[in-house]
Design a protein around this motif. Structure first.
Motif, short mmCIF file in Angstrom:
data_model
loop_
_atom_site.label_atom_id
_atom_site.label_comp_id
_atom_site.label_asym_id
_atom_site.label_seq_id
_atom_site.Cartn_x
_atom_site.Cartn_y
_atom_site.Cartn_z
N GLY A 89 3.29 15.64 -21.96
CA GLY A 89 2.64 14.46 -22.53
C GLY A 89 2.92 13.17 -21.79
N GLY A 90 3.42 13.27 -20.57
CA GLY A 90 3.76 12.06 -19.83
C GLY A 90 3.00 11.93 -18.53
N CYS A 91 3.27 10.84 -17.84
CA CYS A 91 2.67 10.58 -16.53
C CYS A 91 3.49 9.49 -15.85
N VAL A 92 3.25 9.33 -14.57
CA VAL A 92 3.92 8.29 -13.81
C VAL A 92 2.91 7.67 -12.86
N TYR A 93 2.98 6.35 -12.72
CA TYR A 93 2.05 5.61 -11.87
C TYR A 93 2.81 4.98 -10.72
N PRO A 94 2.54 5.37 -9.48
CA PRO A 94 3.17 4.68 -8.36
C PRO A 94 2.54 3.30 -8.20
N LEU A 95 3.36 2.27 -8.18
CA LEU A 95 2.86 0.90 -8.13
C LEU A 95 2.99 0.26 -6.75
N ASP A 96 4.08 0.58 -6.04
CA ASP A 96 4.33 -0.09 -4.78
C ASP A 96 5.22 0.79 -3.91
N MET A 124 0.84 -1.17 0.00
CA MET A 124 0.00 0.00 0.00
C MET A 124 0.89 1.24 0.00
N ILE A 125 0.51 2.20 -0.79
CA ILE A 125 1.28 3.43 -0.91
C ILE A 125 0.68 4.48 0.02
N PRO A 126 1.50 5.09 0.88
CA PRO A 126 0.99 6.10 1.81
C PRO A 126 0.33 7.27 1.09
N ASN A 127 -0.67 7.85 1.73
CA ASN A 127 -1.43 8.94 1.12
C ASN A 127 -0.59 10.15 0.79
N ASP A 128 0.40 10.49 1.62
CA ASP A 128 1.19 11.68 1.31
C ASP A 128 2.01 11.50 0.04
N ILE A 129 2.44 10.28 -0.23
CA ILE A 129 3.17 10.00 -1.47
C ILE A 129 2.22 10.08 -2.65
N GLU A 178 -0.43 11.82 -2.88
CA GLU A 178 -0.78 13.23 -3.06
C GLU A 178 0.29 13.98 -3.85
N VAL A 179 1.55 13.69 -3.58
CA VAL A 179 2.63 14.34 -4.33
C VAL A 179 2.57 13.96 -5.81
N PHE A 180 2.29 12.71 -6.09
CA PHE A 180 2.16 12.29 -7.48
C PHE A 180 0.98 13.01 -8.15
N GLU A 181 -0.14 13.09 -7.47
CA GLU A 181 -1.36 13.68 -8.05
C GLU A 181 -1.29 15.19 -8.21
N THR A 182 -0.68 15.88 -7.23
CA THR A 182 -0.75 17.34 -7.23
C THR A 182 0.51 18.03 -7.73
N VAL A 183 1.64 17.34 -7.73
CA VAL A 183 2.90 17.99 -8.10
C VAL A 183 3.54 17.32 -9.33
N ILE A 184 3.81 16.03 -9.22
CA ILE A 184 4.60 15.36 -10.25
C ILE A 184 3.82 15.17 -11.55
N ASN A 185 2.65 14.55 -11.49
CA ASN A 185 1.92 14.28 -12.72
C ASN A 185 1.44 15.54 -13.45
N VAL A 200 9.75 3.64 -3.60
CA VAL A 200 8.53 3.71 -4.40
C VAL A 200 8.85 3.14 -5.77
N THR A 201 8.09 2.15 -6.19
CA THR A 201 8.23 1.58 -7.52
C THR A 201 7.21 2.27 -8.42
N VAL A 202 7.67 2.74 -9.59
CA VAL A 202 6.78 3.48 -10.49
C VAL A 202 6.81 2.88 -11.88
N ARG A 203 5.76 3.21 -12.64
CA ARG A 203 5.71 2.88 -14.07
C ARG A 203 5.49 4.18 -14.80
N MET A 204 6.32 4.47 -15.76
CA MET A 204 6.20 5.68 -16.55
C MET A 204 5.20 5.44 -17.68
#
Length: 69
Positions: free
Chosen positions: A22-29, A1-6, A8-15, A35-39
């Motif tokens: 034209g890109g995005c990143v998906y936190p997986l684990d 499970m990915i903590p909510n603060d992490i 939130e950073v993906f949703e509000t800052v990084i993505n 943090v494991t991500v998929r671009m």
């Protein structure tokens, strides 16, 4: 499970920034502080992928999330 603060950073800052290019990143684990991500989108085949992960995503997470996780 990915903590909510992490998440939130993906949703509000990084993505939002990656979406401008034209890109995005998906936190997986999240495990043992890693943090494991998929671009996605344009980030998937981008030559700057390593720089984006190491110089932007990693630093944003370190600066914005609790360091004791």
């Amino acid at each position: 499970m990915i903590p909510n603060d992490i998440l939130e950073v993906f949703e509000t800052v990084i993505n939002p920034l990656l979406a401008d290019h034209g890109g995005c990143v998906y936190p997986l684990d999240y495990q043992d502080g890693v943090v494991t991500v998929r671009m996605g989108g344009a980030c998937r085949g981008c030559l700057s992928l390593d720089a984006t992960v190491n110089n932007y995503i990693k630093k944003e997470l370190q600066n914005r999330c609790h360091k004791n996780k």
